[in-house]
Design a protein around this motif. Structure first.
Motif, PDB file in Angstrom:
ATOM      1  N   ARG A   1       0.824  -1.207   0.000  1.00 47.92           N
ATOM      2  CA  ARG A   1       0.000   0.000   0.000  1.00 47.92           C
ATOM      3  C   ARG A   1       0.862   1.263   0.000  1.00 47.92           C
ATOM      4  O   ARG A   1       0.542   2.249  -0.658  1.00 47.92           O
ATOM      5  CB  ARG A   1      -0.915   0.013   1.232  1.00 47.92           C
TER       6      ARG A   1
ATOM      7  N   ARG B   1      -0.802   5.047  -0.946  1.00 44.00           N
ATOM      8  CA  ARG B   1      -2.165   5.048  -0.438  1.00 44.00           C
ATOM      9  C   ARG B   1      -2.224   5.740   0.936  1.00 44.00           C
ATOM     10  O   ARG B   1      -1.205   5.844   1.621  1.00 44.00           O
ATOM     11  CB  ARG B   1      -2.694   3.615  -0.329  1.00 44.00           C
TER      12      ARG B   1
ATOM     13  N   GLY C   1      -0.558   3.325   4.885  1.00 48.10           N
ATOM     14  CA  GLY C   1       0.587   2.616   4.331  1.00 48.10           C
ATOM     15  C   GLY C   1       1.254   1.659   5.291  1.00 48.10           C
ATOM     16  O   GLY C   1       0.599   0.955   6.067  1.00 48.10           O
TER      17      GLY C   1
ATOM     18  N   HIS D   1      -0.591  -0.182   8.717  1.00 48.60           N
ATOM     19  CA  HIS D   1      -0.926  -1.609   8.686  1.00 48.60           C
ATOM     20  C   HIS D   1      -0.207  -2.379   9.796  1.00 48.60           C
ATOM     21  O   HIS D   1      -0.778  -3.301  10.396  1.00 48.60           O
ATOM     22  CB  HIS D   1      -0.580  -2.198   7.317  1.00 48.60           C
TER      23      HIS D   1
ATOM     24  N   THR E   1      -9.869   6.236   5.011  1.00 53.81           N
ATOM     25  CA  THR E   1      -9.049   6.071   3.799  1.00 53.81           C
ATOM     26  C   THR E   1      -9.876   6.177   2.523  1.00 53.81           C
ATOM     27  O   THR E   1      -9.314   6.205   1.435  1.00 53.81           O
ATOM     28  CB  THR E   1      -8.343   4.701   3.804  1.00 53.81           C
TER      29      THR E   1
ATOM     30  N   THR F   1     -10.064  -0.417  -1.491  1.00 53.20           N
ATOM     31  CA  THR F   1      -9.137  -1.542  -1.360  1.00 53.20           C
ATOM     32  C   THR F   1      -8.270  -1.393  -0.118  1.00 53.20           C
ATOM     33  O   THR F   1      -8.031  -2.355   0.614  1.00 53.20           O
ATOM     34  CB  THR F   1      -8.241  -1.648  -2.614  1.00 53.20           C
ATOM     35  N   THR F   2      -7.804  -0.170   0.149  1.00 56.83           N
ATOM     36  CA  THR F   2      -7.002   0.077   1.350  1.00 56.83           C
ATOM     37  C   THR F   2      -7.824  -0.150   2.605  1.00 56.83           C
ATOM     38  O   THR F   2      -7.332  -0.722   3.591  1.00 56.83           O
ATOM     39  CB  THR F   2      -6.447   1.510   1.327  1.00 56.83           C
TER      40      THR F   2
ATOM     41  N   SER G   1      -8.051  -3.801   3.056  1.00 51.33           N
ATOM     42  CA  SER G   1      -6.784  -4.383   3.511  1.00 51.33           C
ATOM     43  C   SER G   1      -6.560  -4.121   4.996  1.00 51.33           C
ATOM     44  O   SER G   1      -6.014  -4.973   5.708  1.00 51.33           O
ATOM     45  CB  SER G   1      -5.615  -3.832   2.689  1.00 51.33           C
TER      46      SER G   1
ATOM     47  N   LEU H   1      -3.504  -8.159  -4.000  1.00 50.63           N
ATOM     48  CA  LEU H   1      -3.189  -6.754  -4.193  1.00 50.63           C
ATOM     49  C   LEU H   1      -2.175  -6.524  -5.309  1.00 50.63           C
ATOM     50  O   LEU H   1      -2.277  -5.554  -6.060  1.00 50.63           O
ATOM     51  CB  LEU H   1      -2.641  -6.160  -2.886  1.00 50.63           C
TER      52      LEU H   1
END
Length: 230
Positions: free
Chosen positions: A35, A40, A43, A47, A94, A106-107, A110, A140
């Motif tokens: 990410r 993104r 990041g 995470h 996000t 998608t972020t 995740s 991803l």
């Protein structure tokens, strides 16, 4: 002997905690690195923090269960369930809406998945956490590359200010099509300025064709005053 066993038991317990938290840091970092590489909103560090925090929640749940279950009724999955439902506030941060486009889904997904990985690691389900991390990472990275290769064209909206008459708009469409683009839709808007007409084109053009070259070609037409992307 009793003292040694007690010391060894404590050392084994703390060693297990360290291994779980480090593994959560590693697995969360793998997803976060991908990410971060794409710039993104959430990041690498985000995470890792989510994954390690989720792991700690499950370690704490296990600790509470072992310590208090002989005396009270304790549900070891209760704190983990709060993580799964509560991570939504971070994922929502996000997601960005730009016109009709929505980015960041998608972020957000995740982040939610990484929290689940942390929960699995925290309770000691290492194999499930590793397998899930691999699947998420491949999803991803690999699928994104496949989608890019399949999507060899992009949609573009051009706004052209011209003095050309409505029936002669085909000339501009021909210029656009010479670049390998396809005209999907054309909208005519009358203007109050010296009989000027605004043409709004929705076109699909190859990714390898620079948009600036198409715009310059359209501007070369003697009736065109301005061209820009909407």
């Amino acid at each position: 002997m009793w003292l040694f066993n007690a010391f060894w038991g404590q050392a084994e317990f703390y060693f297990s905690i360290i291994i779980r938290l480090l593994e959560a840091c590693l697995l969360g970092g793998i997803i976060g690195f991908e990410r971060e590489h794409l710039h993104r909103p959430a990041g690498f560090r985000t995470h890792i923090l989510v994954c390690v925090g989720s792991a700690l929640v499950m370690i704490t749940s296990e600790f509470i269960y072992k310590k208090f279950s002989p005396n009270v009724n304790v549900d070891p999955a209760r704190l983990g369930a709060q993580v799964i439902s509560g991570i939504g506030f971070l994922g929502a941060g996000t997601i960005i809406k730009e016109g009709i486009n929505v980015k960041g889904l998608t972020t957000a997904a995740s982040l939610w998945a990484v929290s689940c990985i942390g929960i699995a690691v925290g309770i000691g389900f290492y194999s499930g956490a590793f397998i899930t991390t691999i699947i998420i990472f491949l999803t991803l990275v690999v699928i994104r590359k496949v989608q890019r290769r399949r999507s060899s064209q992009r949609d573009v909206r051009l706004c052209i200010h011209t003095l050309i008459k409505r029936g002669e708009a085909r000339q501009l469409s021909s210029i656009i099509e010479e670049f390998g683009a396809t005209v999907l839709d054309t909208e005519f808007v009358s203007s109050e300025r010296d009989g000027e007409i605004i043409l709004r084109y929705k076109i699909q053009m190859p990714n390898e064709v620079p948009l600036i070259e198409l715009i310059e070609a359209v501007l070369c037409h003697n009736t065109v005053r301005r061209v820009y992307e909407e």
